[in-house]
Design an enzyme around this catalytic site. Structure first.
Site, PDB file in Angstrom:
ATOM      1  N   TRP A 174     -21.279  14.741  11.168  1.00 11.29           N
ATOM      2  CA  TRP A 174     -19.881  14.289   9.750  1.00 11.29           C
ATOM      3  C   TRP A 174     -20.826  15.374   8.793  1.00 11.29           C
ATOM      4  CZ3 TRP A 174     -18.134   8.885   9.960  1.00 11.29           C
ATOM      5  CH2 TRP A 174     -17.837   8.961  10.866  1.00 11.29           C
ATOM      6  N   THR A 194       0.756  -0.637  -0.361  1.00 10.74           N
ATOM      7  CA  THR A 194      -0.293   0.339  -0.107  1.00 10.74           C
ATOM      8  C   THR A 194       0.820   0.974  -0.372  1.00 10.74           C
ATOM      9  OG1 THR A 194       0.209   0.086   2.712  1.00 10.74           O
ATOM     10  CG2 THR A 194      -2.091  -0.777   1.488  1.00 10.74           C
ATOM     11  N   LYS A 244     -15.307  17.336  11.211  1.00  6.91           N
ATOM     12  CA  LYS A 244     -16.381  16.477  12.397  1.00  6.91           C
ATOM     13  C   LYS A 244     -16.942  18.098  12.453  1.00  6.91           C
ATOM     14  CE  LYS A 244     -15.600  12.433  13.748  1.00  6.91           C
ATOM     15  NZ  LYS A 244     -13.739  11.983  13.526  1.00  6.91           N
ATOM     16  N   GLU A 249      -5.935  -3.967  -1.372  1.00  5.70           N
ATOM     17  CA  GLU A 249      -5.981  -5.348  -0.137  1.00  5.70           C
ATOM     18  C   GLU A 249      -6.856  -5.504  -0.749  1.00  5.70           C
ATOM     19  OE1 GLU A 249      -5.500  -1.862   1.382  1.00  5.70           O
ATOM     20  OE2 GLU A 249      -4.448  -1.993   2.962  1.00  5.70           O
TER      21      GLU A 249
HETATM   22  P1  ADP Z   1      -2.857   3.668  -1.727  1.00  5.41           P
HETATM   23  O1  ADP Z   1      -3.689   4.739  -2.589  1.00  5.41           O
HETATM   24  O2  ADP Z   1      -3.058   3.650  -0.238  1.00  5.41           O
HETATM   25  O3  ADP Z   1      -2.340   2.341  -1.659  1.00  5.41           O
HETATM   26  P2  ADP Z   1      -5.299   2.543  -2.548  1.00  5.41           P
HETATM   27  O4  ADP Z   1      -5.057   2.313  -4.177  1.00  5.41           O
HETATM   28  O5  ADP Z   1      -5.409   0.792  -2.373  1.00  5.41           O
HETATM   29  O6  ADP Z   1      -4.728   3.355  -1.339  1.00  5.41           O
HETATM   30  O7  ADP Z   1      -6.861   3.325  -2.591  1.00  5.41           O
HETATM   31  C1  ADP Z   1      -7.893   2.466  -1.913  1.00  5.41           C
HETATM   32  C2  ADP Z   1      -8.963   3.838  -0.943  1.00  5.41           C
HETATM   33  O8  ADP Z   1      -8.770   4.098  -2.521  1.00  5.41           O
HETATM   34  C3  ADP Z   1      -9.949   3.476  -0.982  1.00  5.41           C
HETATM   35  O9  ADP Z   1     -10.104   2.794   0.165  1.00  5.41           O
HETATM   36  C4  ADP Z   1     -10.185   4.461  -1.378  1.00  5.41           C
HETATM   37  O10 ADP Z   1     -10.460   5.500   0.101  1.00  5.41           O
HETATM   38  C5  ADP Z   1     -10.536   5.013  -2.952  1.00  5.41           C
HETATM   39  N1  ADP Z   1     -10.798   4.621  -3.941  1.00  5.41           N
HETATM   40  C6  ADP Z   1     -11.066   4.195  -4.533  1.00  5.41           C
HETATM   41  N2  ADP Z   1     -12.136   3.877  -5.135  1.00  5.41           N
HETATM   42  C7  ADP Z   1     -12.284   4.648  -5.126  1.00  5.41           C
HETATM   43  C8  ADP Z   1     -13.153   5.974  -5.583  1.00  5.41           C
HETATM   44  N3  ADP Z   1     -14.007   5.053  -7.315  1.00  5.41           N
HETATM   45  N4  ADP Z   1     -14.598   6.442  -4.816  1.00  5.41           N
HETATM   46  C9  ADP Z   1     -13.669   7.205  -3.773  1.00  5.41           C
HETATM   47  N5  ADP Z   1     -12.720   6.787  -3.369  1.00  5.41           N
HETATM   48  C10 ADP Z   1     -12.269   5.645  -4.281  1.00  5.41           C
END
Ligand code: ADP
Length: 546
Positions: free
Chosen positions: A448, A189, A443, A334
């Site tokens: 929220w 991640t 908040k 994940e």
């Molecule tokens: P990182 O960028 O930290 O590696 P990921 O690429 O796994 O994380 O991104 C996951 C997160 O991206 C999700 O938990 C969510 O918050 C956000 N996300 C992914 N797709 C969408 C979407 N279509 N709309 C809003 N948020 C999204």
């Protein structure tokens, strides 16, 4: 009594052997770093992957060893995906946009043995080489002899050439079969909070995910399609497209490093691309290019978007101005990564116009294979009424159970649910909508406010290119929304007019307290607006302003 069906393991190598046999001529097209185009096909990819597997064995790689890549989307990266996982080793994709400190941490944590790199990333390796000598034995440049950059490596770490390895190996290799639950690939991640964590995909999870994203209501790839993943192979396996495209027999168009609007449009038209996948910022760049140049993208039948929320104005623009369907998906590292996709179902198939656009703002319904629920602070499940919001949890065969190095199951609660860190609602028809990431929620006076909803509205303003909402400290209300925007080229931002767009769209107390105009918003290594940086910089803006 067991069923009497053949118990054949789900193996990643089976995808490329299938494609080589059934879709031998389907093209793999890559735009090289120097802008030239390389053409290959699935038969050639499989043959070279076999040679590469032999070369890996000659280099001492064994089952379960981690072999890393630091590379853009290209035919060689595709060959590596299949050679490494196919021979039983683990393909560890590293995101070159991460800080050097994170790259060395990840390499050491994964205990990588070899790293395959595109020559352009030689500076990344130069920065970390002294720190990764414990396990890394060789750096392989993904090119020919003439493309090997000058790179000083510590003693015991060889500098090798990809094409030499392929030339020196024979193709007389038979892909082994083993337990489908074996680890196949590893992705960390991006760790915007804390250290990156490794997600270890299996052959089984990868194949089930590839099948699931290929259904008609998700990416829906067919053999006659030509698909261009803008999403990178160095992060979450480019949403699984390097697996689902050859599975379907579709041509793969690899964009390399050229991801600006003009380059993408050029590849779309030059290569007759029908489907493409990217994060919202990429499509924003494309839209700006199309509008300013007048270029069309008439071969495209579907653009898929995810990674962060998709502004309604973007879906509308592609639909009305270019006749292109923009389909939103949601997921995370994940989850391999796809969990939901937004396409109408029987309950809302009749929607058109504004109502359909409203539906498409949602992240969508769960793919088969993914169960989801929302829970309140007490852990109790909340109703699917489109109003109640809570922490989104998921379960399924392509969702991680633990991070690399941790005990199996340690990322789950007692009932096997994985908490996503996203806050969402789910409506009566099963459509999930993210209101925030738990850490981005605002908040205000104990209530929220959804930053995603406010950003979406702001992005619809004609002068705004990109918008982010952060929680700014406030003496009376603890936190209040602060809007930070960039202007479209040639446009001026009038703060009062921007704040007016919220009138009637949200409760009046949701309206941002102020608008900041900046020249650029910071982005994470995966193309999302980097809210942590914005928060650090502007958290006290309202307090300082008084
Ligand atoms: P990182 O960028 O930290 O590696 P990921 O690429 O796994 O994380 O991104 C996951 C997160 O991206 C999700 O938990 C969510 O918050 C956000 N996300 C992914 N797709 C969408 C979407 N279509 N709309 C809003 N948020 C999204």
């Amino acid at each position: 009594m067991f069923g009497l069906m053949q118990d054949r393991p789900l193996m990643i190598a089976s995808i490329i052997t299938h494609a080589a046999r059934q879709h031998a001529k389907a093209e793999v097209v890559s735009k090289n770093i120097d802008g030239t185009i390389h053409r290959s096909n699935y038969a050639e990819t499989e043959r070279r992957a076999r040679r590469l597997a032999r070369a890996l064995i000659a280099l001492g790689i064994k089952a379960e060893d981690r072999v890393a890549t630091l590379a853009l989307n290209s035919y060689r990266h595709l060959e590596l995906y299949y050679a490494i996982s196919g021979m039983g080793a683990i393909c560890h994709t590293i995101n070159p946009r991460l800080a050097a400190d994170d790259v060395s941490y990840i390499v050491n944590h994964a205990e990588d043995r070899i790293i395959f790199i595109d020559g352009v990333f030689a500076p990344v390796i130069a920065a970390v080489a002294p720190l990764i000598g414990k396990t890394v034995r060789a750096i392989v440049i993904m090119g020919n002899r003439a493309q090997i950059p000058a790179l000083n490596l510590p003693a015991g770490m060889d500098l090798l050439c990809y094409e030499d390895l392929i030339d020196g190996a024979d193709e007389n290799y038979v892909w082994p079969e083993f337990d489908e639950r074996s680890a196949a690939s590893l992705c960390y991640t991006s760790g915007t909070t804390g250290r990156p964590k490794g997600v270890l995909y299996s052959h089984r999870s990868t194949l089930l995910h590839a099948l699931a994203v290929n259904v008609g209501d998700v990416i829906g790839i067919r053999a006659v399609d030509r698909i261009l993943p803008v999403v990178p192979m160095f992060h979450v396996n480019a949403w699984g497209i390097p697996y689902s495209a050859p599975m379907a027999g579709a041509a793969l168009i690899m964009p390399g490093r050229h991801l600006d609007g003009a380059s993408i449009a050029g590849l779309f038209n030059g290569e007759r691309v029908t489907i493409s996948c990217g994060v919202p910022t990429v499509w924003l760049g494309l839209l700006q290019h199309l509008r300013s140049s007048g270029e069309r993208i008439d071969t495209i039948r579907r653009l898929t978007v995810g990674g962060s929320a998709v502004p309604r104005s973007m879906t509308e623009a592609f639909g009305t101005e270019y006749g292109v369907e923009l389909g939103q998906g949601w997921g995370m590292t994940e989850m391999s990564p796809v969990g939901t996709y937004c396409q109408p179902n029987a309950a809302n198939a009749h929607l058109t116009g504004d109502e359909l656009l409203r539906l498409k703002e949602k992240q969508g319904r769960a793919l088969w294979g993914v169960e989801m629920r929302i829970v309140g602070d007490d852990g109790a499940a909340l109703p699917w009424d489109g109003v109640a919001f809570g922490l989104l949890q998921v379960r399924g065969p392509w969702i991680c159970s633990a991070y690399f190095g941790d005990a199996p199951g340690s990322a789950l609660d007692a009932e096997g649910w994985f908490s996503t860190g996203d806050i969402a609602t789910i409506d009566a028809d099963g459509f999930m909508e993210i209101t925030d990431r738990a850490k981005d929620v605002i908040k205000s006076g104990g209530e929220w406010i959804s930053s995603v909803q406010l950003e979406n509205i702001a992005a619809g303003h004609p002068d705004i290119a990109e918008a982010a909402i952060i929680a700014a400290r406030h003496a009376k209300w603890d936190e209040r929304p602060l809007l930070i925007v960039t202007a479209k080229p040639g446009h001026e931002i009038d703060k009062a007019a921007v704040l007016d767009v919220f009138t009637g769209k949200v409760a009046s107390w949701w309206r941002p307290d102020d608008v900041l105009v900046v020249s650029e918003l910071p982005h994470t290594g995966t193309g999302k607006v980097h809210k942590m940086i914005l928060r650090e910089k502007y958290r006290d803006h309202l307090v300082d302003k008084g």
